[in-house]
Scaffold this motif. Structure first.
Motif, mmCIF file in Angstrom:
data_model
loop_
_atom_site.group_PDB
_atom_site.id
_atom_site.type_symbol
_atom_site.label_atom_id
_atom_site.label_comp_id
_atom_site.label_asym_id
_atom_site.label_seq_id
_atom_site.Cartn_x
_atom_site.Cartn_y
_atom_site.Cartn_z
ATOM 1 N N SER A 96 1.006 -1.193 -0.316
ATOM 2 C CA SER A 96 -0.182 0.037 -0.371
ATOM 3 C C SER A 96 0.941 1.729 0.224
ATOM 4 O O SER A 96 2.223 1.413 0.604
ATOM 5 C CB SER A 96 -0.808 -0.395 1.218
ATOM 6 O OG SER A 96 -0.357 0.174 2.306
ATOM 7 N N TRP A 97 0.275 2.345 -0.609
ATOM 8 C CA TRP A 97 1.237 3.727 -0.643
ATOM 9 C C TRP A 97 0.163 5.109 -0.376
ATOM 10 O O TRP A 97 -1.464 4.467 -0.938
ATOM 11 C CB TRP A 97 1.867 3.948 -1.753
ATOM 12 C CG TRP A 97 1.297 3.932 -3.026
ATOM 13 C CD1 TRP A 97 0.784 2.017 -3.311
ATOM 14 C CD2 TRP A 97 1.158 4.679 -3.895
ATOM 15 N NE1 TRP A 97 -0.559 2.418 -4.843
ATOM 16 C CE2 TRP A 97 0.166 3.878 -5.151
ATOM 17 C CE3 TRP A 97 0.984 5.377 -4.259
ATOM 18 C CZ2 TRP A 97 -0.587 4.279 -5.786
ATOM 19 C CZ3 TRP A 97 0.546 6.364 -5.347
ATOM 20 C CH2 TRP A 97 -0.248 6.088 -5.876
ATOM 21 N N THR A 98 0.355 5.846 -0.377
ATOM 22 C CA THR A 98 -0.104 7.049 -0.569
ATOM 23 C C THR A 98 0.491 8.192 -1.276
ATOM 24 O O THR A 98 1.428 8.076 -1.447
ATOM 25 C CB THR A 98 -0.685 7.578 1.011
ATOM 26 O OG1 THR A 98 1.155 7.643 1.846
ATOM 27 C CG2 THR A 98 -0.852 6.643 2.071
ATOM 28 N N VAL A 99 -0.223 9.112 -1.549
ATOM 29 C CA VAL A 99 0.641 10.229 -1.923
ATOM 30 C C VAL A 99 0.977 11.332 -1.462
ATOM 31 O O VAL A 99 2.421 11.088 -2.260
ATOM 32 C CB VAL A 99 -0.217 11.096 -2.629
ATOM 33 C CG1 VAL A 99 0.279 12.194 -3.608
ATOM 34 C CG2 VAL A 99 -1.855 10.862 -3.860
ATOM 35 N N THR A 100 1.978 11.005 -0.376
ATOM 36 C CA THR A 100 2.394 11.491 0.738
ATOM 37 C C THR A 100 3.907 10.752 0.289
ATOM 38 O O THR A 100 4.919 11.721 0.431
ATOM 39 C CB THR A 100 1.990 11.842 1.859
ATOM 40 O OG1 THR A 100 1.440 10.308 2.509
ATOM 41 C CG2 THR A 100 1.293 13.029 2.004
ATOM 42 N N ASP A 101 3.165 9.615 0.560
ATOM 43 C CA ASP A 101 5.274 8.812 0.215
ATOM 44 C C ASP A 101 6.068 9.898 -1.006
ATOM 45 O O ASP A 101 6.909 8.880 -1.081
ATOM 46 C CB ASP A 101 4.728 7.393 -0.592
ATOM 47 C CG ASP A 101 3.651 6.836 1.106
ATOM 48 O OD1 ASP A 101 3.905 5.484 0.058
ATOM 49 O OD2 ASP A 101 3.983 7.264 2.171
ATOM 50 N N GLY A 121 9.641 -5.739 -4.494
ATOM 51 C CA GLY A 121 9.083 -4.855 -4.037
ATOM 52 C C GLY A 121 8.521 -3.871 -5.210
ATOM 53 O O GLY A 121 8.422 -4.851 -6.260
ATOM 54 N N LYS A 122 7.329 -2.826 -4.834
ATOM 55 C CA LYS A 122 7.121 -2.001 -5.975
ATOM 56 C C LYS A 122 7.869 -0.769 -6.273
ATOM 57 O O LYS A 122 8.073 0.011 -5.545
ATOM 58 C CB LYS A 122 5.730 -2.218 -5.238
ATOM 59 C CG LYS A 122 4.604 -3.244 -4.998
ATOM 60 C CD LYS A 122 4.207 -3.266 -6.410
ATOM 61 C CE LYS A 122 3.204 -4.555 -5.858
ATOM 62 N NZ LYS A 122 2.383 -5.488 -6.989
ATOM 63 N N ILE A 123 7.656 0.035 -7.266
ATOM 64 C CA ILE A 123 8.091 1.235 -7.638
ATOM 65 C C ILE A 123 6.619 1.952 -8.159
ATOM 66 O O ILE A 123 5.928 1.170 -8.342
ATOM 67 C CB ILE A 123 8.968 1.902 -8.954
ATOM 68 C CG1 ILE A 123 9.738 -0.209 -9.290
ATOM 69 C CG2 ILE A 123 9.212 2.105 -9.269
ATOM 70 C CD1 ILE A 123 10.852 0.138 -10.776
ATOM 71 N N TYR A 124 6.464 2.584 -7.232
ATOM 72 C CA TYR A 124 5.530 4.054 -7.489
ATOM 73 C C TYR A 124 5.895 5.269 -7.895
ATOM 74 O O TYR A 124 6.818 5.787 -7.512
ATOM 75 C CB TYR A 124 4.781 3.820 -6.089
ATOM 76 C CG TYR A 124 3.703 2.757 -5.442
ATOM 77 C CD1 TYR A 124 2.891 2.207 -5.796
ATOM 78 C CD2 TYR A 124 4.834 1.753 -4.546
ATOM 79 C CE1 TYR A 124 1.982 1.062 -5.605
ATOM 80 C CE2 TYR A 124 3.952 0.640 -4.017
ATOM 81 C CZ TYR A 124 2.777 0.638 -4.396
ATOM 82 O OH TYR A 124 2.217 -0.316 -3.631
ATOM 83 N N ILE A 125 5.711 5.450 -9.328
ATOM 84 C CA ILE A 125 6.381 6.681 -9.793
ATOM 85 C C ILE A 125 4.882 7.962 -10.357
ATOM 86 O O ILE A 125 3.490 7.323 -10.292
ATOM 87 C CB ILE A 125 5.785 6.273 -11.466
ATOM 88 C CG1 ILE A 125 7.658 5.528 -10.989
ATOM 89 C CG2 ILE A 125 6.976 8.006 -11.690
ATOM 90 C CD1 ILE A 125 8.463 5.638 -12.833
ATOM 91 N N HIS A 126 4.574 8.970 -9.591
ATOM 92 C CA HIS A 126 3.544 10.013 -9.390
ATOM 93 C C HIS A 126 3.946 11.263 -11.151
ATOM 94 O O HIS A 126 5.202 11.840 -10.272
ATOM 95 C CB HIS A 126 3.986 10.394 -8.242
ATOM 96 C CG HIS A 126 2.715 11.265 -7.967
ATOM 97 N ND1 HIS A 126 2.305 12.901 -7.174
ATOM 98 C CD2 HIS A 126 1.005 11.639 -8.938
ATOM 99 C CE1 HIS A 126 1.216 13.146 -7.658
ATOM 100 N NE2 HIS A 126 0.347 12.946 -8.642
ATOM 101 N N TYR A 127 3.566 11.240 -12.325
ATOM 102 C CA TYR A 127 4.024 11.956 -12.274
ATOM 103 C C TYR A 127 2.664 13.074 -13.549
ATOM 104 O O TYR A 127 1.452 12.631 -13.026
ATOM 105 C CB TYR A 127 4.207 11.208 -14.095
ATOM 106 C CG TYR A 127 3.362 10.300 -14.677
ATOM 107 C CD1 TYR A 127 2.911 10.750 -15.712
ATOM 108 C CD2 TYR A 127 3.328 8.971 -14.344
ATOM 109 C CE1 TYR A 127 1.614 10.704 -16.659
ATOM 110 C CE2 TYR A 127 2.421 8.483 -15.019
ATOM 111 C CZ TYR A 127 1.701 8.704 -16.197
ATOM 112 O OH TYR A 127 1.417 8.444 -17.002
ATOM 113 N N VAL A 128 2.859 13.749 -14.450
ATOM 114 C CA VAL A 128 2.062 14.891 -14.776
ATOM 115 C C VAL A 128 2.425 14.584 -16.262
ATOM 116 O O VAL A 128 3.308 15.310 -16.450
ATOM 117 C CB VAL A 128 2.051 15.931 -14.249
ATOM 118 C CG1 VAL A 128 1.468 17.125 -14.721
ATOM 119 C CG2 VAL A 128 1.651 16.509 -12.691
ATOM 120 N N ASP A 129 1.131 14.722 -16.855
ATOM 121 C CA ASP A 129 1.357 14.696 -18.839
ATOM 122 C C ASP A 129 1.489 16.271 -18.935
ATOM 123 O O ASP A 129 0.234 17.397 -18.902
ATOM 124 C CB ASP A 129 -0.240 13.663 -18.664
ATOM 125 C CG ASP A 129 0.194 14.349 -20.604
ATOM 126 O OD1 ASP A 129 0.829 14.527 -21.180
ATOM 127 O OD2 ASP A 129 -0.100 13.342 -21.276
#
Length: 176
Positions: free
Chosen positions: A87-92, A150-158
């Protein structure tokens, strides 16, 4: 007597075969190293789960990632997380949330479509992105040669549409 000798030879041959199989490492499965994303258009162009990697001020191990993307639009990386937790949150993703002595410089990195880019640092001086274990602690130097999954979570903007996206990848391999 003939019965015992016949079966004795058969048992001896079986023991030799099992011994040879152990010697060849058949019963020691190799660890599988993999990096893949669930969303089309994203690839791990190159990656390494590394110890130090030029990050000597922090004494941490982590991920060196050369991210490839072919989504059809340029993207701006807002944050990244490498964790064994599900699990993860945007604050991570907040790069400023890393300790002050960690050179995490992923905020606002732009990756052009059809290209690849080192997410933290450059190809000549890569920096590790901290990876977290199941217990919440970061990988450290003493974890070298152990297996990490593990997992890689990437937060991005187009950059064309300004839409916010998150992408999830799977990561596994031996810490080098």
């Amino acid at each position: 007597m003939e019965y015992l000798i016949t079966y004795g030879w058969a048992v001896l041959i079986m023991l030799v075969v099992v011994g040879v199989l152990f010697y060849l490492g058949i019963f020691n499965p190799r660890t599988i190293a993999a990096c893949s994303f669930q969303t089309p258009g994203f690839t791990c162009y190159a990656y390494k789960i590394a110890s130090f990697a030029g990050n000597t001020t922090t004494n941490t191990s982590g991920l060196i990632l050369d991210l490839g993307q072919a989504t059809g639009h340029d993207i701006k990386i807002l944050g990244i997380n490498c964790t064994a937790m599900e699990s993860w949150t945007v604050t991570d993703f907040n790069a400023s949330g890393y300790p002050a002595n960690m050179p995490v410089s992923i905020n606002n990195s732009i990756v052009s479509t059809g290209s690849h880019k080192m997410i933290n640092g450059t190809s000549t001086t890569p920096s590790t992105i901290p990876c977290y274990k199941l217990d919440g602690s970061m990988l450290v130097t003493s974890d070298v040669l152990s297996y990490y999954k593990g997992k890689i979570y990437i937060h991005y903007v187009d950059t064309d549409t300004n839409f916010d996206h998150k992408v999830i990848g799977d990561l596994s391999g031996k810490i080098e």
